[in-house]
Design a protein around this motif. Structure first.
Motif, PDB file in Angstrom:
ATOM      1  N   PHE A 298      80.682  62.038 -16.535  1.00 24.54           N
ATOM      2  CA  PHE A 298      79.899  63.140 -17.103  1.00 24.54           C
ATOM      3  C   PHE A 298      78.708  62.843 -17.846  1.00 24.54           C
ATOM      4  O   PHE A 298      77.769  63.858 -18.018  1.00 24.54           O
ATOM      5  CB  PHE A 298      80.623  64.251 -17.832  1.00 24.54           C
ATOM      6  N   THR A 299      78.117  61.817 -17.733  1.00 25.31           N
ATOM      7  CA  THR A 299      76.658  61.331 -18.261  1.00 25.31           C
ATOM      8  C   THR A 299      75.725  62.031 -17.205  1.00 25.31           C
ATOM      9  O   THR A 299      76.155  61.878 -15.919  1.00 25.31           O
ATOM     10  CB  THR A 299      76.528  60.036 -18.384  1.00 25.31           C
ATOM     11  N   LEU A 300      74.483  62.251 -17.396  1.00 30.46           N
ATOM     12  CA  LEU A 300      73.685  63.056 -16.571  1.00 30.46           C
ATOM     13  C   LEU A 300      72.480  62.175 -16.412  1.00 30.46           C
ATOM     14  O   LEU A 300      71.864  61.762 -17.590  1.00 30.46           O
ATOM     15  CB  LEU A 300      73.419  64.669 -16.901  1.00 30.46           C
ATOM     16  N   GLN A 301      71.790  62.224 -15.273  1.00 24.85           N
ATOM     17  CA  GLN A 301      70.510  61.438 -15.163  1.00 24.85           C
ATOM     18  C   GLN A 301      69.734  62.032 -13.976  1.00 24.85           C
ATOM     19  O   GLN A 301      70.372  62.645 -13.341  1.00 24.85           O
ATOM     20  CB  GLN A 301      70.807  59.974 -14.509  1.00 24.85           C
ATOM     21  N   THR A 302      68.235  62.308 -14.600  1.00 21.55           N
ATOM     22  CA  THR A 302      67.355  62.782 -13.618  1.00 21.55           C
ATOM     23  C   THR A 302      66.317  61.751 -13.344  1.00 21.55           C
ATOM     24  O   THR A 302      65.952  61.206 -14.140  1.00 21.55           O
ATOM     25  CB  THR A 302      66.824  64.085 -14.196  1.00 21.55           C
ATOM     26  N   ARG A 303      65.897  61.753 -12.038  1.00 19.44           N
ATOM     27  CA  ARG A 303      64.851  60.902 -11.411  1.00 19.44           C
ATOM     28  C   ARG A 303      63.749  61.711 -10.711  1.00 19.44           C
ATOM     29  O   ARG A 303      63.994  62.657  -9.855  1.00 19.44           O
ATOM     30  CB  ARG A 303      65.211  59.888 -10.629  1.00 19.44           C
ATOM     31  N   SER A 304      62.386  61.909 -11.288  1.00 21.52           N
ATOM     32  CA  SER A 304      61.575  62.928 -10.629  1.00 21.52           C
ATOM     33  C   SER A 304      60.305  62.121 -10.033  1.00 21.52           C
ATOM     34  O   SER A 304      59.785  60.669 -10.217  1.00 21.52           O
ATOM     35  CB  SER A 304      60.863  63.624 -11.298  1.00 21.52           C
ATOM     36  N   LYS A 305      59.552  62.770  -9.062  1.00 23.67           N
ATOM     37  CA  LYS A 305      58.645  62.214  -8.396  1.00 23.67           C
ATOM     38  C   LYS A 305      57.591  63.469  -8.194  1.00 23.67           C
ATOM     39  O   LYS A 305      57.969  64.320  -7.546  1.00 23.67           O
ATOM     40  CB  LYS A 305      58.662  61.125  -7.125  1.00 23.67           C
ATOM     41  N   THR A 306      56.303  63.338  -8.437  1.00 23.86           N
ATOM     42  CA  THR A 306      55.423  64.430  -8.294  1.00 23.86           C
ATOM     43  C   THR A 306      54.594  63.858  -6.957  1.00 23.86           C
ATOM     44  O   THR A 306      53.586  63.019  -7.108  1.00 23.86           O
ATOM     45  CB  THR A 306      54.550  64.561  -9.280  1.00 23.86           C
ATOM     46  N   GLY A 338      72.335  66.513  -7.167  1.00 24.64           N
ATOM     47  CA  GLY A 338      71.405  67.784  -6.900  1.00 24.64           C
ATOM     48  C   GLY A 338      69.875  67.290  -6.547  1.00 24.64           C
ATOM     49  O   GLY A 338      69.320  66.415  -7.131  1.00 24.64           O
ATOM     50  N   ILE A 339      69.330  68.400  -5.891  1.00 20.14           N
ATOM     51  CA  ILE A 339      67.909  68.086  -5.785  1.00 20.14           C
ATOM     52  C   ILE A 339      67.149  69.527  -6.153  1.00 20.14           C
ATOM     53  O   ILE A 339      67.330  70.543  -5.871  1.00 20.14           O
ATOM     54  CB  ILE A 339      67.440  67.930  -4.507  1.00 20.14           C
ATOM     55  N   SER A 340      66.019  69.222  -7.053  1.00 20.10           N
ATOM     56  CA  SER A 340      65.216  70.646  -7.329  1.00 20.10           C
ATOM     57  C   SER A 340      63.900  70.435  -7.161  1.00 20.10           C
ATOM     58  O   SER A 340      63.331  69.081  -7.278  1.00 20.10           O
ATOM     59  CB  SER A 340      65.524  70.812  -8.975  1.00 20.10           C
ATOM     60  N   MET A 341      63.063  71.495  -6.847  1.00 16.82           N
ATOM     61  CA  MET A 341      61.657  71.539  -6.552  1.00 16.82           C
ATOM     62  C   MET A 341      60.950  72.416  -7.628  1.00 16.82           C
ATOM     63  O   MET A 341      61.475  73.388  -8.062  1.00 16.82           O
ATOM     64  CB  MET A 341      61.527  72.011  -5.147  1.00 16.82           C
ATOM     65  N   SER A 342      60.119  71.774  -8.254  1.00 14.62           N
ATOM     66  CA  SER A 342      59.323  72.276  -9.309  1.00 14.62           C
ATOM     67  C   SER A 342      57.840  71.980  -9.097  1.00 14.62           C
ATOM     68  O   SER A 342      57.481  71.793  -8.179  1.00 14.62           O
ATOM     69  CB  SER A 342      59.812  71.988 -10.827  1.00 14.62           C
ATOM     70  N   ASN A 343      57.314  72.629  -9.989  1.00 12.51           N
ATOM     71  CA  ASN A 343      55.623  72.650  -9.714  1.00 12.51           C
ATOM     72  C   ASN A 343      55.228  73.362  -8.445  1.00 12.51           C
ATOM     73  O   ASN A 343      54.332  73.144  -7.849  1.00 12.51           O
ATOM     74  CB  ASN A 343      55.061  71.194  -9.908  1.00 12.51           C
ATOM     75  N   LEU A 344      55.724  74.465  -8.495  1.00  9.43           N
ATOM     76  CA  LEU A 344      55.690  75.503  -7.300  1.00  9.43           C
ATOM     77  C   LEU A 344      54.293  75.925  -7.116  1.00  9.43           C
ATOM     78  O   LEU A 344      53.211  76.070  -8.302  1.00  9.43           O
ATOM     79  CB  LEU A 344      56.676  76.645  -7.398  1.00  9.43           C
TER      80      LEU A 344
END
Length: 367
Positions: A298-306, A338-344
């Motif tokens: 249940f540990t959570l990790q996020t990785r992002s690229k702009t 999961g995949i999220s899209m931000s900086n819309l």
């Protein structure tokens, strides 16, 4: 200090156990029984619970396994977002009969500014009562409402007489209402912050108001200013009919933990396709792609690229998500991706900031 701005009449409407109530309305055999939306199976999570189930301690975000342990008679039903959306639109159309200033927070709740309303009603409380009666008569569901001078107090007041009730905090009662309020009921004060406030002797609004702005900012950072003002009845956020969407996302929880990236790629393809569909449906694109990984512990990790440009194409989203997956080794087997899209590419309209208002004087204002 005399307020040089008119006090607004704000209604917060919240449907009662919306998902569960829709299920009970559509299937009369479920009425009066403890039900949970979602949550079925050993790895499911409860999305919503009926009031009959809540009496046993069942609540949203709880694992299905724990829910059934608390309530052995619990009945699980599948989520049906098409149906929820259909019902939500019908409810929203009722709101628009009274004002165009409707700010949805989700499918089941919204703010309404009825200071200037279409029917010329002088009383926000009577408008809220009529809206609730129409929702029950025309849709078949019950709703609760909070009414006051700003969004913050209206939202807090909405919880006072749930389900199927309403509560009004008149302008002259605002400061006392906030002073008596348990700090846990302040919107924006979560469990961790509440515990921190307890350690500093802050248990009610009165205790919070006794602290200076400098003290609150020193101990609670940027949120300190927010706490300082709302406990004084100052919350100038307007009801915004067109809320700016900040992100879009999709995720999947797997029946069995995945330990190999090869198996994850297939799942990522389906998730990327769903994100792309949602972007196209909302006619938006984004630059920042974030991969969400929840491990079996249940540990959570996020990785992002702009990226340097806006995208909504499935192939680009998928390739970026793959790069993020291979960016670092996995810590454990994976139960959710999961995949999220931000900086819309949604540009908020600039508005003039409202001046600070107070409620230190009683106005001839009918609530």
């Amino acid at each position: 200090m005399i307020n040089d701005l008119p006090i607004r009449k704000i209604i917060h409407v919240d449907m009662d156990a919306f998902y569960a109530s829709v299920a009970q309305m559509d299937n009369p055999d479920l009425k009066g029984k403890p039900i949970a939306v979602g949550g079925g199976g050993t790895r499911g999570v409860v999305s919503a619970a009926s009031y009959e189930a809540r009496k046993f301690g069942v609540k949203s975000a709880m694992s299905g396994r724990l829910a059934i342990k608390l309530c052995p008679e619990l009945i699980f039903v599948k989520t049906d977002f098409e149906r929820y959306t259909e019902i939500s639109k019908r409810i929203r159309n009722i709101f628009f009969d009274y004002t165009e200033l409707v700010e949805p927070l989700s499918l089941d709740e919204a703010y309404l500014d009825v200071t200037e309303n279409k029917l010329g009603f002088p009383s926000a409380s009577l408008i809220a009562e009529e809206i609730r009666q129409r929702i029950f008569r025309e849709v078949g569901l019950t709703a609760s409402a909070g009414i006051s001078i700003n969004k913050f107090i209206a939202k807090v007041a909405c919880d006072y007489n749930k389900p199927n009730g309403q509560h009004t905090v008149n302008p002259e009662d605002v400061l006392q209402f906030l002073a008596d309020l348990d700090i846990r009921k302040f919107y924006g004060v979560g469990k961790v912050t509440a515990e921190k406030m307890y350690l500093k002797g802050i248990f009610t609004g009165k205790d919070l108001k006794a602290k200076s702005l400098d003290y609150l900012e020193d101990h609670f950072g940027k949120s300190g200013s927010y706490y300082y003002h709302v406990v004084r009845g100052i919350h100038n956020s307007e009801v915004r009919p067109n809320r700016i969407r900040k992100s879009l996302a999709a995720e999947r929880t797997f029946n069995e933990n995945l330990s190999s990236e090869i198996f994850m790629l297939e799942k990522l393809e389906h998730i990327a396709e769903e994100v792309s569909k949602r972007l196209h449906k909302n006619n938006v694109s984004g630059k920042t792609i974030t991969l969400k990984i929840k491990y079996s512990d249940f540990t959570l990790q996020t990785r992002s690229k702009t990226l340097a440009y806006f995208v909504r194409d499935k192939a680009i989203i998928l390739e970026t998500a793959k790069d993020l997956l291979y960016q670092n080794t996995l810590n454990n087997s994976v139960r959710l991706l999961g995949i999220s899209m931000s900086n819309l590419n949604t540009k908020p309209q600039k508005t003039e900031p409202l001046k600070e208002n107070t409620v230190s004087v009683q106005l001839q204002f009918k609530f």
